[in-house]
Write a protein that holds these residues in place. Sequence first.
Motif, PDB file in Angstrom:
ATOM      1  N   GLN A 160       0.832  -1.203   0.000  1.00 59.10           N
ATOM      2  CA  GLN A 160       0.000   0.000   0.000  1.00 59.10           C
ATOM      3  C   GLN A 160       0.868   1.256   0.000  1.00 59.10           C
ATOM      4  O   GLN A 160       1.902   1.320   0.681  1.00 59.10           O
ATOM      5  CB  GLN A 160      -0.926   0.037   1.221  1.00 59.10           C
ATOM      6  CG  GLN A 160      -2.001   1.104   1.093  1.00 59.10           C
ATOM      7  CD  GLN A 160      -2.376   1.763   2.414  1.00 59.10           C
ATOM      8  OE1 GLN A 160      -1.558   1.878   3.317  1.00 59.10           O
ATOM      9  NE2 GLN A 160      -3.613   2.209   2.515  1.00 59.10           N
ATOM     10  N   GLY A 161       0.427   2.251  -0.751  1.00 57.65           N
ATOM     11  CA  GLY A 161       1.121   3.540  -0.757  1.00 57.65           C
ATOM     12  C   GLY A 161       0.745   4.347   0.466  1.00 57.65           C
ATOM     13  O   GLY A 161       0.051   5.367   0.377  1.00 57.65           O
ATOM     14  N   ASN A 162       1.226   3.905   1.625  1.00 54.65           N
ATOM     15  CA  ASN A 162       0.788   4.500   2.897  1.00 54.65           C
ATOM     16  C   ASN A 162       1.231   5.948   3.057  1.00 54.65           C
ATOM     17  O   ASN A 162       0.478   6.791   3.553  1.00 54.65           O
ATOM     18  CB  ASN A 162       1.245   3.651   4.087  1.00 54.65           C
ATOM     19  CG  ASN A 162       2.748   3.415   4.121  1.00 54.65           C
ATOM     20  OD1 ASN A 162       3.450   3.534   3.115  1.00 54.65           O
ATOM     21  ND2 ASN A 162       3.247   3.055   5.287  1.00 54.65           N
ATOM     22  N   GLY A 163       2.450   6.257   2.642  1.00 50.50           N
ATOM     23  CA  GLY A 163       2.924   7.630   2.750  1.00 50.50           C
ATOM     24  C   GLY A 163       2.128   8.576   1.877  1.00 50.50           C
ATOM     25  O   GLY A 163       1.719   9.663   2.313  1.00 50.50           O
ATOM     26  N   THR A 164       1.881   8.156   0.637  1.00 51.67           N
ATOM     27  CA  THR A 164       1.097   8.990  -0.283  1.00 51.67           C
ATOM     28  C   THR A 164      -0.319   9.197   0.243  1.00 51.67           C
ATOM     29  O   THR A 164      -0.862  10.303   0.189  1.00 51.67           O
ATOM     30  CB  THR A 164       1.044   8.336  -1.674  1.00 51.67           C
ATOM     31  OG1 THR A 164       2.354   7.916  -2.062  1.00 51.67           O
ATOM     32  CG2 THR A 164       0.501   9.298  -2.706  1.00 51.67           C
ATOM     33  N   ALA A 165      -0.932   8.131   0.751  1.00 52.73           N
ATOM     34  CA  ALA A 165      -2.293   8.237   1.297  1.00 52.73           C
ATOM     35  C   ALA A 165      -2.341   9.224   2.449  1.00 52.73           C
ATOM     36  O   ALA A 165      -3.269  10.043   2.550  1.00 52.73           O
ATOM     37  CB  ALA A 165      -2.769   6.860   1.755  1.00 52.73           C
ATOM     38  N   SER A 166      -1.347   9.171   3.323  1.00 53.91           N
ATOM     39  CA  SER A 166      -1.309  10.072   4.473  1.00 53.91           C
ATOM     40  C   SER A 166      -1.135  11.526   4.034  1.00 53.91           C
ATOM     41  O   SER A 166      -1.805  12.428   4.539  1.00 53.91           O
ATOM     42  CB  SER A 166      -0.178   9.665   5.415  1.00 53.91           C
ATOM     43  OG  SER A 166      -0.023  10.592   6.468  1.00 53.91           O
ATOM     44  N   ASN A 184       0.219  -7.847   3.446  1.00 51.06           N
ATOM     45  CA  ASN A 184       1.608  -7.463   3.217  1.00 51.06           C
ATOM     46  C   ASN A 184       1.938  -6.156   3.935  1.00 51.06           C
ATOM     47  O   ASN A 184       1.075  -5.468   4.469  1.00 51.06           O
ATOM     48  CB  ASN A 184       1.868  -7.327   1.707  1.00 51.06           C
ATOM     49  CG  ASN A 184       3.263  -7.737   1.317  1.00 51.06           C
ATOM     50  OD1 ASN A 184       4.226  -7.293   1.920  1.00 51.06           O
ATOM     51  ND2 ASN A 184       3.379  -8.597   0.309  1.00 51.06           N
ATOM     52  N   TYR A 185       3.230  -5.828   3.913  1.00 54.27           N
ATOM     53  CA  TYR A 185       3.732  -4.555   4.449  1.00 54.27           C
ATOM     54  C   TYR A 185       3.025  -3.401   3.744  1.00 54.27           C
ATOM     55  O   TYR A 185       2.785  -3.487   2.525  1.00 54.27           O
ATOM     56  CB  TYR A 185       5.249  -4.490   4.219  1.00 54.27           C
ATOM     57  CG  TYR A 185       5.891  -3.182   4.621  1.00 54.27           C
ATOM     58  CD1 TYR A 185       6.414  -3.015   5.885  1.00 54.27           C
ATOM     59  CD2 TYR A 185       5.968  -2.122   3.720  1.00 54.27           C
ATOM     60  CE1 TYR A 185       7.003  -1.812   6.256  1.00 54.27           C
ATOM     61  CE2 TYR A 185       6.545  -0.916   4.081  1.00 54.27           C
ATOM     62  CZ  TYR A 185       7.064  -0.766   5.354  1.00 54.27           C
ATOM     63  OH  TYR A 185       7.637   0.420   5.719  1.00 54.27           O
ATOM     64  N   PRO A 186       2.700  -2.331   4.433  1.00 47.60           N
ATOM     65  CA  PRO A 186       2.825  -2.117   5.879  1.00 47.60           C
ATOM     66  C   PRO A 186       1.669  -2.780   6.636  1.00 47.60           C
ATOM     67  O   PRO A 186       0.541  -2.810   6.142  1.00 47.60           O
ATOM     68  CB  PRO A 186       2.756  -0.596   6.006  1.00 47.60           C
ATOM     69  CG  PRO A 186       1.895  -0.173   4.848  1.00 47.60           C
ATOM     70  CD  PRO A 186       2.195  -1.130   3.722  1.00 47.60           C
TER      71      PRO A 186
END
Length: 300
Positions: A160-166, A184-186
């Motif tokens: 998942q693009g967690n940084g972009t989503a945040s 999967n990560y994260p």
Amino acid sequence: MLKVAWSTKYAHHFPEGHRFPMEKYELLPEQLVYEGTLTSENFFEPELLEESFITSVHDPEYLQKLKQLTLSKAEIRKTGFPLSNELVEREIQIMNGSVMAAFYALDDGIGMNIAGGTHHAFKDRGEGFCLLNDIAITAKCLLSQQRATKILVVDLDVHQGNGTASIFKNDLEVFTFSMHGKHNYPMHKEQSNLDVPLEDKIDDKSYLNLLDNHLKRLLDEIGPDFMIYQSGVDVLATDKLGRLGLTTQGCKERDRMVLSAAQSNKIPVMCCMGGGYSHKIGDIVEAHANTFRLAQQIFF
């Protein structure tokens, strides 16, 4: 002409123990030239990106800690790489590679970066082999210069693009769409505008049906005038970190679907490479090379 960001720095400055699969940054352009997909004229070498573009997304204090190599041991550990001046300069150069590729896309329909896709970087920290977020920086640059008004981020890396989503959680001008491994990560996922978590071992047909349905709907409902495509190949069944079940052909059809949708809807698209960790480096290079082959076929 297809323009592709690449620098010899992309392939170097990795400490011992981190060379594989980072060799792909050197082997991929060699393969593309060898087979005739690209020539030297297709490549451009980006300069270091101006700090003002970086701090439009990232906290100035965080950028200074990076440049001065003053991250804590815990912060460095989360990035996955030992910190060095060379690594930070490489990252800043990659940021400009994606920004410049986006500007080429405005003229040519598509622009590409043999690197980038650093979607785990948050405003104030790095994670998962990502120090700065080229997707977010590119989007902010396009918006601030009024080169785009509604950007669709299509993130098809297995993670998942967690940084972009945040970063864009409260931004109405950027829509974040992430299809990723559910397990999967994260482990802690952020909330994208649309998250599609995937079960382990999902096959080509199931994956492509999901993507087709969601992508068509998003293009109709959102009406983006620019697309950023994170085309990680860690969706392959051969990927040692991926857990999904796509074949190389399935991954290629995924790329064809995204790039054809952009071209047919006249939406400029910037492609950044993302992850790929198959046991055989040849599997990684071949899957990434397909993205560039399709770009030539579809747009030129």
